[in-house]
Scaffold this motif. Structure first.
Motif, PDB file in Angstrom:
ATOM      1  N   ASP A 177       0.827  -1.210   0.000  1.00 60.91           N
ATOM      2  CA  ASP A 177       0.000   0.000   0.000  1.00 60.91           C
ATOM      3  C   ASP A 177       0.860   1.258   0.000  1.00 60.91           C
ATOM      4  O   ASP A 177       1.898   1.323   0.637  1.00 60.91           O
ATOM      5  N   ARG A 178       0.400   2.255  -0.755  1.00 62.74           N
ATOM      6  CA  ARG A 178       1.026   3.566  -0.897  1.00 62.74           C
ATOM      7  C   ARG A 178       2.194   3.562  -1.870  1.00 62.74           C
ATOM      8  O   ARG A 178       2.337   4.478  -2.654  1.00 62.74           O
ATOM      9  N   GLY A 179       3.069   2.589  -1.824  1.00 61.58           N
ATOM     10  CA  GLY A 179       4.194   2.525  -2.735  1.00 61.58           C
ATOM     11  C   GLY A 179       3.900   1.661  -3.945  1.00 61.58           C
ATOM     12  O   GLY A 179       2.869   0.980  -4.015  1.00 61.58           O
ATOM     13  N   PRO A 180       4.821   1.631  -4.929  1.00 59.99           N
ATOM     14  CA  PRO A 180       4.513   1.048  -6.243  1.00 59.99           C
ATOM     15  C   PRO A 180       4.550  -0.462  -6.340  1.00 59.99           C
ATOM     16  O   PRO A 180       3.987  -1.014  -7.281  1.00 59.99           O
ATOM     17  N   ASP A 181       5.205  -1.186  -5.411  1.00 58.68           N
ATOM     18  CA  ASP A 181       5.406  -2.616  -5.660  1.00 58.68           C
ATOM     19  C   ASP A 181       5.366  -3.418  -4.362  1.00 58.68           C
ATOM     20  O   ASP A 181       6.350  -4.028  -3.962  1.00 58.68           O
ATOM     21  N   GLY A 182       4.212  -3.447  -3.722  1.00 58.43           N
ATOM     22  CA  GLY A 182       4.081  -4.194  -2.479  1.00 58.43           C
ATOM     23  C   GLY A 182       4.237  -5.685  -2.661  1.00 58.43           C
ATOM     24  O   GLY A 182       4.850  -6.363  -1.828  1.00 58.43           O
ATOM     25  N   ILE A 183       3.709  -6.237  -3.746  1.00 58.40           N
ATOM     26  CA  ILE A 183       3.847  -7.675  -3.976  1.00 58.40           C
ATOM     27  C   ILE A 183       5.298  -8.033  -4.246  1.00 58.40           C
ATOM     28  O   ILE A 183       5.788  -9.083  -3.815  1.00 58.40           O
ATOM     29  N   GLY A 184       6.012  -7.159  -4.944  1.00 57.64           N
ATOM     30  CA  GLY A 184       7.442  -7.390  -5.134  1.00 57.64           C
ATOM     31  C   GLY A 184       8.196  -7.419  -3.818  1.00 57.64           C
ATOM     32  O   GLY A 184       9.145  -8.203  -3.640  1.00 57.64           O
ATOM     33  N   GLY A 242      -4.271   3.879   0.578  1.00 58.38           N
ATOM     34  CA  GLY A 242      -3.165   3.693  -0.355  1.00 58.38           C
ATOM     35  C   GLY A 242      -3.131   2.385  -1.084  1.00 58.38           C
ATOM     36  O   GLY A 242      -2.087   2.018  -1.650  1.00 58.38           O
ATOM     37  N   GLY A 243      -4.243   1.640  -1.124  1.00 58.11           N
ATOM     38  CA  GLY A 243      -4.251   0.385  -1.856  1.00 58.11           C
ATOM     39  C   GLY A 243      -3.898   0.576  -3.313  1.00 58.11           C
ATOM     40  O   GLY A 243      -4.392   1.495  -3.973  1.00 58.11           O
ATOM     41  N   GLN A 244      -3.043  -0.307  -3.840  1.00 64.38           N
ATOM     42  CA  GLN A 244      -2.540  -0.195  -5.206  1.00 64.38           C
ATOM     43  C   GLN A 244      -3.190  -1.238  -6.107  1.00 64.38           C
ATOM     44  O   GLN A 244      -3.182  -2.443  -5.802  1.00 64.38           O
ATOM     45  N   ARG A 245      -3.730  -0.794  -7.221  1.00 67.67           N
ATOM     46  CA  ARG A 245      -4.394  -1.687  -8.165  1.00 67.67           C
ATOM     47  C   ARG A 245      -3.477  -2.825  -8.603  1.00 67.67           C
ATOM     48  O   ARG A 245      -3.906  -3.980  -8.681  1.00 67.67           O
ATOM     49  N   THR A 246      -2.223  -2.515  -8.880  1.00 64.18           N
ATOM     50  CA  THR A 246      -1.300  -3.544  -9.364  1.00 64.18           C
ATOM     51  C   THR A 246      -1.021  -4.597  -8.296  1.00 64.18           C
ATOM     52  O   THR A 246      -0.789  -5.764  -8.624  1.00 64.18           O
ATOM     53  N   ASP A 247      -1.019  -4.204  -7.021  1.00 61.28           N
ATOM     54  CA  ASP A 247      -0.832  -5.192  -5.959  1.00 61.28           C
ATOM     55  C   ASP A 247      -1.999  -6.173  -5.927  1.00 61.28           C
ATOM     56  O   ASP A 247      -1.801  -7.388  -5.803  1.00 61.28           O
TER      57      ASP A 247
END
Length: 403
Positions: A177-184, A242-247
Protein backbone atom coordinates in the motif's frame (compact mmCIF):
# COMPACT_ATOMS: atom_id res chain seq x y z
CA UNK A 1 5.38 7.53 -11.70
CA UNK A 2 3.37 5.68 -9.10
CA UNK A 3 -0.24 5.04 -9.94
CA UNK A 4 -2.47 3.72 -7.17
CA UNK A 5 -5.82 2.08 -7.28
CA UNK A 6 -8.35 4.75 -8.00
CA UNK A 7 -5.68 7.46 -7.89
CA UNK A 8 -3.89 9.63 -10.40
CA UNK A 9 -0.17 9.84 -11.09
CA UNK A 10 1.97 10.57 -8.05
CA UNK A 11 4.33 13.54 -8.10
CA UNK A 12 6.66 14.41 -5.24
CA UNK A 13 6.33 17.90 -3.84
CA UNK A 14 8.87 19.71 -1.71
CA UNK A 15 6.49 22.15 -0.05
CA UNK A 16 6.14 21.59 3.68
CA UNK A 17 2.47 22.54 3.48
CA UNK A 18 1.84 19.20 1.80
CA UNK A 19 3.00 17.45 4.95
CA UNK A 20 0.87 19.53 7.31
CA UNK A 21 -1.65 17.72 9.47
CA UNK A 22 -4.39 20.17 10.48
CA UNK A 23 -5.20 20.22 14.19
CA UNK A 24 -8.82 21.05 13.50
CA UNK A 25 -10.02 19.57 10.24
CA UNK A 26 -11.41 21.70 7.44
CA UNK A 27 -14.62 20.85 5.69
CA UNK A 28 -14.09 17.59 3.80
CA UNK A 29 -14.03 17.54 0.02
CA UNK A 30 -16.06 15.01 -1.94
CA UNK A 31 -15.02 13.20 -5.08
CA UNK A 32 -16.86 10.83 -7.35
CA UNK A 33 -15.41 7.38 -7.86
CA UNK A 34 -16.93 7.00 -11.29
CA UNK A 35 -18.92 3.82 -10.75
CA UNK A 36 -22.61 3.99 -11.69
CA UNK A 37 -24.78 4.84 -8.72
CA UNK A 38 -21.84 5.06 -6.34
CA UNK A 39 -21.88 7.74 -3.68
CA UNK A 40 -19.02 10.24 -3.29
CA UNK A 41 -16.10 9.43 -1.01
CA UNK A 42 -15.29 12.07 1.55
CA UNK A 43 -11.93 13.05 2.93
CA UNK A 44 -9.77 15.98 3.97
CA UNK A 45 -6.63 14.92 2.13
CA UNK A 46 -6.26 14.12 -1.56
CA UNK A 47 -4.12 11.00 -1.73
CA UNK A 48 -1.67 12.55 -4.17
CA UNK A 49 -0.71 16.01 -5.37
CA UNK A 50 0.44 17.51 -8.65
CA UNK A 51 3.28 20.01 -8.89
CA UNK A 52 1.02 22.82 -7.76
CA UNK A 53 -0.16 20.79 -4.77
CA UNK A 54 -3.66 20.57 -6.22
CA UNK A 55 -5.70 17.41 -5.79
CA UNK A 56 -5.61 15.02 -8.72
CA UNK A 57 -9.13 13.77 -9.45
CA UNK A 58 -9.30 10.03 -8.81
CA UNK A 59 -9.95 7.56 -11.57
CA UNK A 60 -12.74 4.98 -11.44
CA UNK A 61 -12.40 2.59 -8.56
CA UNK A 62 -10.71 -0.72 -9.10
CA UNK A 63 -12.56 -3.85 -8.09
CA UNK A 64 -11.20 -7.41 -8.37
CA UNK A 65 -12.50 -9.25 -11.41
CA UNK A 66 -14.10 -11.92 -9.27
CA UNK A 67 -16.27 -9.38 -7.49
CA UNK A 68 -18.89 -7.45 -9.41
CA UNK A 69 -19.10 -3.77 -8.43
CA UNK A 70 -21.90 -3.10 -5.95
CA UNK A 71 -24.91 -1.05 -6.89
CA UNK A 72 -23.90 1.55 -4.38
CA UNK A 73 -20.74 1.97 -2.31
CA UNK A 74 -21.40 2.92 1.31
CA UNK A 75 -20.30 6.46 2.07
CA UNK A 76 -17.19 6.46 4.20
CA UNK A 77 -16.93 8.77 7.15
CA UNK A 78 -15.08 12.11 6.99
CA UNK A 79 -11.35 11.81 7.49
CA UNK A 80 -10.09 12.57 10.98
CA UNK A 81 -6.92 14.60 11.27
CA UNK A 82 -4.04 12.71 12.85
CA UNK A 83 -4.42 13.10 16.59
CA UNK A 84 -1.83 14.92 18.63
CA UNK A 85 -2.90 12.94 21.70
CA UNK A 86 -2.19 9.35 22.72
CA UNK A 87 -4.27 6.62 21.14
CA UNK A 88 -6.74 6.50 24.00
CA UNK A 89 -7.88 10.01 23.13
CA UNK A 90 -9.37 8.78 19.83
CA UNK A 91 -12.98 9.96 19.55
CA UNK A 92 -15.71 7.44 20.13
CA UNK A 93 -16.49 5.56 16.94
CA UNK A 94 -13.05 6.00 15.34
CA UNK A 95 -12.79 3.84 12.26
CA UNK A 96 -9.84 3.12 9.97
CA UNK A 97 -11.98 4.03 6.97
CA UNK A 98 -10.69 7.46 7.90
CA UNK A 99 -7.24 7.83 6.38
CA UNK A 100 -5.35 9.28 9.32
CA UNK A 101 -2.02 9.95 7.62
CA UNK A 102 -1.68 11.94 4.39
CA UNK A 103 0.47 10.35 1.71
CA UNK A 104 2.92 12.28 -0.42
CA UNK A 105 3.47 10.54 -3.74
CA UNK A 106 6.90 9.69 -5.08
CA UNK A 107 7.56 10.01 -8.80
CA UNK A 108 9.94 8.45 -11.30
CA UNK A 109 10.21 5.12 -9.50
CA UNK A 110 9.10 2.96 -12.39
CA UNK A 111 6.44 0.30 -12.44
CA UNK A 112 6.14 -2.79 -10.32
CA UNK A 113 8.67 -5.57 -10.76
CA UNK A 114 7.97 -9.12 -11.77
CA UNK A 115 6.76 -11.61 -9.20
CA UNK A 116 9.65 -13.76 -7.99
CA UNK A 117 9.01 -17.41 -7.24
CA UNK A 118 10.06 -18.56 -3.78
CA UNK A 119 13.22 -20.64 -3.91
CA UNK A 120 16.65 -20.62 -2.36
CA UNK A 121 20.25 -21.23 -3.29
CA UNK A 122 21.87 -23.66 -0.81
CA UNK A 123 24.74 -22.12 1.12
CA UNK A 124 27.14 -23.45 3.70
CA UNK A 125 25.48 -22.78 7.05
CA UNK A 126 27.53 -20.87 9.62
CA UNK A 127 27.96 -22.14 13.16
CA UNK A 128 29.03 -20.58 16.41
CA UNK A 129 25.81 -19.00 17.68
CA UNK A 130 23.36 -16.48 16.30
CA UNK A 131 24.52 -13.68 14.06
CA UNK A 132 23.80 -9.95 14.33
CA UNK A 133 20.19 -8.80 14.67
CA UNK A 134 18.64 -6.32 12.21
CA UNK A 135 15.18 -4.77 11.99
CA UNK A 136 13.41 -3.12 9.06
CA UNK A 137 10.74 -0.44 9.36
CA UNK A 138 7.63 0.01 7.23
CA UNK A 139 8.37 -0.62 3.52
CA UNK A 140 4.96 0.20 1.98
CA UNK A 141 5.81 -1.03 -1.49
CA UNK A 142 9.10 0.84 -1.98
CA UNK A 143 11.06 -2.13 -3.28
CA UNK A 144 13.98 -0.17 -4.76
CA UNK A 145 14.60 1.65 -1.48
CA UNK A 146 14.43 -1.63 0.44
CA UNK A 147 16.93 -3.32 -1.87
CA UNK A 148 19.31 -0.35 -1.58
CA UNK A 149 19.20 -0.38 2.24
CA UNK A 150 19.58 -4.16 2.56
CA UNK A 151 22.56 -4.05 0.21
CA UNK A 152 24.12 -1.14 2.12
CA UNK A 153 23.93 -3.20 5.32
CA UNK A 154 25.53 -6.21 3.63
CA UNK A 155 22.42 -8.36 3.99
CA UNK A 156 21.98 -9.02 0.26
CA UNK A 157 24.34 -8.99 -2.71
CA UNK A 158 24.07 -7.23 -6.05
CA UNK A 159 21.75 -9.98 -7.30
CA UNK A 160 19.39 -9.45 -4.33
CA UNK A 161 20.44 -12.76 -2.77
CA UNK A 162 21.00 -13.31 0.95
CA UNK A 163 24.65 -12.65 1.72
CA UNK A 164 24.64 -12.23 5.51
CA UNK A 165 25.25 -15.82 6.63
CA UNK A 166 23.78 -16.41 10.08
CA UNK A 167 22.47 -12.86 10.54
CA UNK A 168 18.92 -12.42 11.81
CA UNK A 169 16.56 -10.02 10.06
CA UNK A 170 13.10 -8.97 11.24
CA UNK A 171 10.62 -6.92 9.23
CA UNK A 172 8.14 -4.99 11.37
CA UNK A 173 5.23 -5.22 8.92
CA UNK A 174 3.39 -3.02 6.40
CA UNK A 175 4.85 -4.36 3.15
CA UNK A 176 2.18 -3.02 0.79
CA UNK A 177 0.00 0.00 0.00
CA UNK A 178 1.03 3.57 -0.90
CA UNK A 179 4.19 2.53 -2.74
CA UNK A 180 4.51 1.05 -6.24
CA UNK A 181 5.41 -2.62 -5.66
CA UNK A 182 4.08 -4.19 -2.48
CA UNK A 183 3.85 -7.67 -3.98
CA UNK A 184 7.44 -7.39 -5.13
CA UNK A 185 8.42 -6.60 -1.54
CA UNK A 186 6.57 -9.65 -0.22
CA UNK A 187 8.15 -11.88 -2.87
CA UNK A 188 11.63 -10.65 -1.91
CA UNK A 189 11.03 -11.23 1.81
CA UNK A 190 9.64 -14.71 1.19
CA UNK A 191 12.65 -15.66 -0.92
CA UNK A 192 15.15 -14.19 1.54
CA UNK A 193 13.49 -16.21 4.31
CA UNK A 194 14.38 -19.43 2.51
CA UNK A 195 17.89 -18.28 1.57
CA UNK A 196 18.71 -17.05 5.09
CA UNK A 197 17.55 -20.33 6.63
CA UNK A 198 19.80 -22.25 4.25
CA UNK A 199 22.76 -20.13 5.37
CA UNK A 200 22.14 -20.63 9.10
CA UNK A 201 20.40 -17.30 9.71
CA UNK A 202 16.84 -16.19 9.33
CA UNK A 203 14.63 -13.54 7.79
CA UNK A 204 11.24 -13.21 9.46
CA UNK A 205 8.37 -10.74 9.53
CA UNK A 206 5.62 -9.41 11.77
CA UNK A 207 2.05 -8.65 10.80
CA UNK A 208 1.19 -4.99 10.30
CA UNK A 209 -2.17 -3.32 10.02
CA UNK A 210 -1.76 -3.07 6.24
CA UNK A 211 -1.39 -6.85 6.00
CA UNK A 212 -4.72 -7.15 7.82
CA UNK A 213 -6.16 -4.52 5.48
CA UNK A 214 -5.05 -6.32 2.31
CA UNK A 215 -6.25 -9.69 3.61
CA UNK A 216 -9.62 -8.14 4.38
CA UNK A 217 -9.89 -6.36 1.03
CA UNK A 218 -9.21 -9.60 -0.83
CA UNK A 219 -11.38 -11.85 1.32
CA UNK A 220 -14.34 -9.58 1.98
CA UNK A 221 -14.24 -6.81 -0.65
CA UNK A 222 -17.35 -4.64 -0.32
CA UNK A 223 -19.01 -6.73 2.39
CA UNK A 224 -20.35 -4.23 4.95
CA UNK A 225 -18.76 -4.33 8.39
CA UNK A 226 -19.74 -2.57 11.61
CA UNK A 227 -17.11 0.16 12.05
CA UNK A 228 -18.46 1.80 15.21
CA UNK A 229 -19.32 4.96 13.27
CA UNK A 230 -21.53 3.52 10.57
CA UNK A 231 -21.13 1.02 7.77
CA UNK A 232 -17.69 0.49 6.24
CA UNK A 233 -16.01 -1.98 3.89
CA UNK A 234 -12.49 -3.32 3.59
CA UNK A 235 -12.40 -2.37 -0.08
CA UNK A 236 -13.14 1.28 0.69
CA UNK A 237 -10.66 1.38 3.57
CA UNK A 238 -7.96 -0.26 1.44
CA UNK A 239 -8.38 2.33 -1.32
CA UNK A 240 -8.48 5.18 1.15
CA UNK A 241 -5.26 3.98 2.79
CA UNK A 242 -3.17 3.69 -0.35
CA UNK A 243 -4.25 0.39 -1.86
CA UNK A 244 -2.54 -0.20 -5.21
CA UNK A 245 -4.39 -1.69 -8.16
CA UNK A 246 -1.30 -3.54 -9.36
CA UNK A 247 -0.83 -5.19 -5.96
CA UNK A 248 -4.38 -6.54 -6.00
CA UNK A 249 -3.96 -7.82 -9.56
CA UNK A 250 -0.80 -9.74 -8.62
CA UNK A 251 -1.96 -10.95 -5.21
CA UNK A 252 -1.93 -14.75 -5.06
CA UNK A 253 -3.03 -17.37 -2.55
CA UNK A 254 0.58 -17.94 -1.49
CA UNK A 255 0.85 -14.26 -0.49
CA UNK A 256 -2.39 -14.39 1.50
CA UNK A 257 -1.34 -17.57 3.29
CA UNK A 258 2.05 -16.10 4.14
CA UNK A 259 0.56 -12.87 5.52
CA UNK A 260 -2.12 -14.64 7.54
CA UNK A 261 0.50 -16.78 9.31
CA UNK A 262 2.72 -13.89 10.41
CA UNK A 263 3.15 -13.37 14.14
CA UNK A 264 2.15 -10.09 15.76
CA UNK A 265 4.89 -9.90 18.41
CA UNK A 266 8.27 -11.44 19.20
CA UNK A 267 11.00 -11.03 21.83
CA UNK A 268 14.53 -10.85 20.42
CA UNK A 269 17.56 -10.16 22.63
CA UNK A 270 15.55 -8.18 25.17
CA UNK A 271 13.80 -6.22 22.42
CA UNK A 272 10.01 -6.55 22.18
CA UNK A 273 9.31 -6.25 18.46
CA UNK A 274 5.85 -5.04 17.44
CA UNK A 275 4.34 -3.35 14.43
CA UNK A 276 2.08 -0.78 16.07
CA UNK A 277 2.76 1.67 18.87
CA UNK A 278 -0.40 0.62 20.66
CA UNK A 279 -1.31 -1.27 23.81
CA UNK A 280 -4.00 -3.22 21.90
CA UNK A 281 -1.78 -6.31 22.01
CA UNK A 282 -2.81 -6.66 25.67
CA UNK A 283 -6.36 -7.45 24.51
CA UNK A 284 -5.19 -10.73 22.99
CA UNK A 285 -3.21 -12.45 25.71
CA UNK A 286 -0.82 -12.26 28.65
CA UNK A 287 2.10 -13.80 26.78
CA UNK A 288 3.57 -13.40 23.31
CA UNK A 289 2.56 -16.95 22.47
CA UNK A 290 -1.04 -16.28 23.52
CA UNK A 291 -1.19 -13.05 21.47
CA UNK A 292 0.07 -14.74 18.31
CA UNK A 293 -2.13 -17.83 18.74
CA UNK A 294 -5.23 -15.73 19.41
CA UNK A 295 -4.73 -13.51 16.37
CA UNK A 296 -4.10 -16.49 14.11
CA UNK A 297 -7.23 -18.20 15.42
CA UNK A 298 -9.34 -15.09 14.86
CA UNK A 299 -8.08 -14.69 11.29
CA UNK A 300 -8.79 -18.34 10.56
CA UNK A 301 -12.47 -17.77 11.36
CA UNK A 302 -12.69 -15.89 8.06
CA UNK A 303 -15.21 -13.46 9.56
CA UNK A 304 -15.35 -9.92 8.16
CA UNK A 305 -16.33 -8.22 11.44
CA UNK A 306 -13.69 -10.06 13.47
CA UNK A 307 -10.98 -9.23 10.92
CA UNK A 308 -12.14 -5.61 10.86
CA UNK A 309 -11.83 -5.37 14.64
CA UNK A 310 -8.25 -6.66 14.42
CA UNK A 311 -7.44 -4.12 11.74
CA UNK A 312 -9.10 -1.29 13.70
CA UNK A 313 -7.13 -2.02 16.88
CA UNK A 314 -3.76 -2.31 15.16
CA UNK A 315 -4.36 0.91 13.25
CA UNK A 316 -4.23 2.84 16.53
CA UNK A 317 -1.02 4.75 17.21
CA UNK A 318 0.88 7.19 19.46
CA UNK A 319 0.37 5.24 22.72
CA UNK A 320 3.97 5.96 23.74
CA UNK A 321 4.34 9.55 22.51
CA UNK A 322 2.89 11.55 25.40
CA UNK A 323 5.58 12.48 27.92
CA UNK A 324 3.24 11.84 30.82
CA UNK A 325 1.55 8.57 29.86
CA UNK A 326 3.79 7.15 27.14
CA UNK A 327 6.53 5.59 29.28
CA UNK A 328 3.96 3.87 31.49
CA UNK A 329 2.23 2.40 28.42
CA UNK A 330 5.56 0.94 27.25
CA UNK A 331 6.27 -0.42 30.74
CA UNK A 332 2.89 -2.16 30.76
CA UNK A 333 3.77 -3.99 27.55
CA UNK A 334 7.28 -4.85 28.72
CA UNK A 335 6.01 -6.01 32.11
CA UNK A 336 3.56 -8.37 30.40
CA UNK A 337 5.63 -9.69 27.50
CA UNK A 338 9.23 -9.16 28.61
CA UNK A 339 12.13 -7.16 27.27
CA UNK A 340 13.67 -3.83 28.16
CA UNK A 341 12.65 -1.89 25.03
CA UNK A 342 9.82 -1.88 22.51
CA UNK A 343 10.84 -1.60 18.86
CA UNK A 344 7.96 -0.65 16.55
CA UNK A 345 7.00 0.73 13.15
CA UNK A 346 3.60 2.07 12.08
CA UNK A 347 3.84 5.74 13.17
CA UNK A 348 6.27 7.74 11.00
CA UNK A 349 9.06 9.36 12.96
CA UNK A 350 8.24 12.84 11.55
CA UNK A 351 4.87 12.63 13.29
CA UNK A 352 6.39 11.47 16.56
CA UNK A 353 8.86 14.37 16.42
CA UNK A 354 6.26 16.94 15.43
CA UNK A 355 8.29 17.81 12.34
CA UNK A 356 5.15 17.99 10.25
CA UNK A 357 1.93 19.72 11.07
CA UNK A 358 3.34 23.22 11.55
CA UNK A 359 1.46 26.30 10.43
CA UNK A 360 2.75 28.39 7.51
CA UNK A 361 5.69 30.52 8.52
CA UNK A 362 6.81 28.42 11.47
CA UNK A 363 10.36 27.14 11.56
CA UNK A 364 10.25 23.38 11.32
CA UNK A 365 12.21 20.51 9.81
CA UNK A 366 10.82 18.31 7.08
CA UNK A 367 10.76 14.52 6.90
CA UNK A 368 14.01 14.48 4.92
CA UNK A 369 15.98 14.90 8.18
CA UNK A 370 15.10 11.37 9.33
CA UNK A 371 18.26 9.31 9.04
CA UNK A 372 17.88 6.81 11.86
CA UNK A 373 15.54 5.38 14.50
CA UNK A 374 13.86 7.59 17.08
CA UNK A 375 14.41 6.63 20.74
CA UNK A 376 11.77 8.10 23.05
CA UNK A 377 9.44 7.39 26.01
CA UNK A 378 12.34 7.73 28.46
CA UNK A 379 14.47 5.51 26.26
CA UNK A 380 12.00 2.61 26.40
CA UNK A 381 10.71 2.80 22.79
CA UNK A 382 12.45 2.78 19.42
CA UNK A 383 10.46 3.96 16.39
CA UNK A 384 11.52 2.47 13.05
CA UNK A 385 9.13 4.00 10.49
CA UNK A 386 11.31 6.63 8.83
CA UNK A 387 8.44 7.89 6.67
CA UNK A 388 9.43 6.46 3.28
CA UNK A 389 5.95 7.30 1.95
CA UNK A 390 6.48 10.99 2.71
CA UNK A 391 9.99 11.60 1.36
CA UNK A 392 11.60 10.19 4.50
CA UNK A 393 13.90 7.18 4.80
CA UNK A 394 13.38 3.43 4.84
CA UNK A 395 15.28 2.22 7.90
CA UNK A 396 17.31 -0.99 8.19
CA UNK A 397 19.12 -0.96 11.53
CA UNK A 398 21.24 -3.31 13.62
CA UNK A 399 20.21 -3.84 17.25
CA UNK A 400 21.12 -3.00 19.93
CA UNK A 401 21.48 0.69 19.16
CA UNK A 402 24.51 2.62 20.30
CA UNK A 403 22.61 5.58 21.74
Amino acid sequence: MTQGAGQGPAMRTETLRDFRVPVSGPAPYAVSTGLPGEAPVYGEYPAYYDEGARPVPPQPRYAPEATAPPAQQPVTEPVRAASQDPEDSDPEGYTPTQRDLPVIGRGALGGPGDTVQVHYVPQEAETGGPGPLYVVGDVHGYLDELVAELHAQGLIDADRRWSAGNARLWFLGDFTDRGPDGIGVIDLVMRLSAEAAAAGGYCKALMGNHELLLIGAKRFGDTPVASGAGTATFQAAWLLNGGQRTDMERLQDVHLQWMSRLDAAVLEEDHLLLHSDTTAYLDYGDSIEDVNDTIHELLNRNDADITWDLFRKFTKRFAFRDEGTGPQAVRELLGTYGGSRVVHGHSPIPYLLGEVGAEDGEETRGPEVVDGPHVYAEGLAIAMDGGVTMAGKLLVVQLPLND
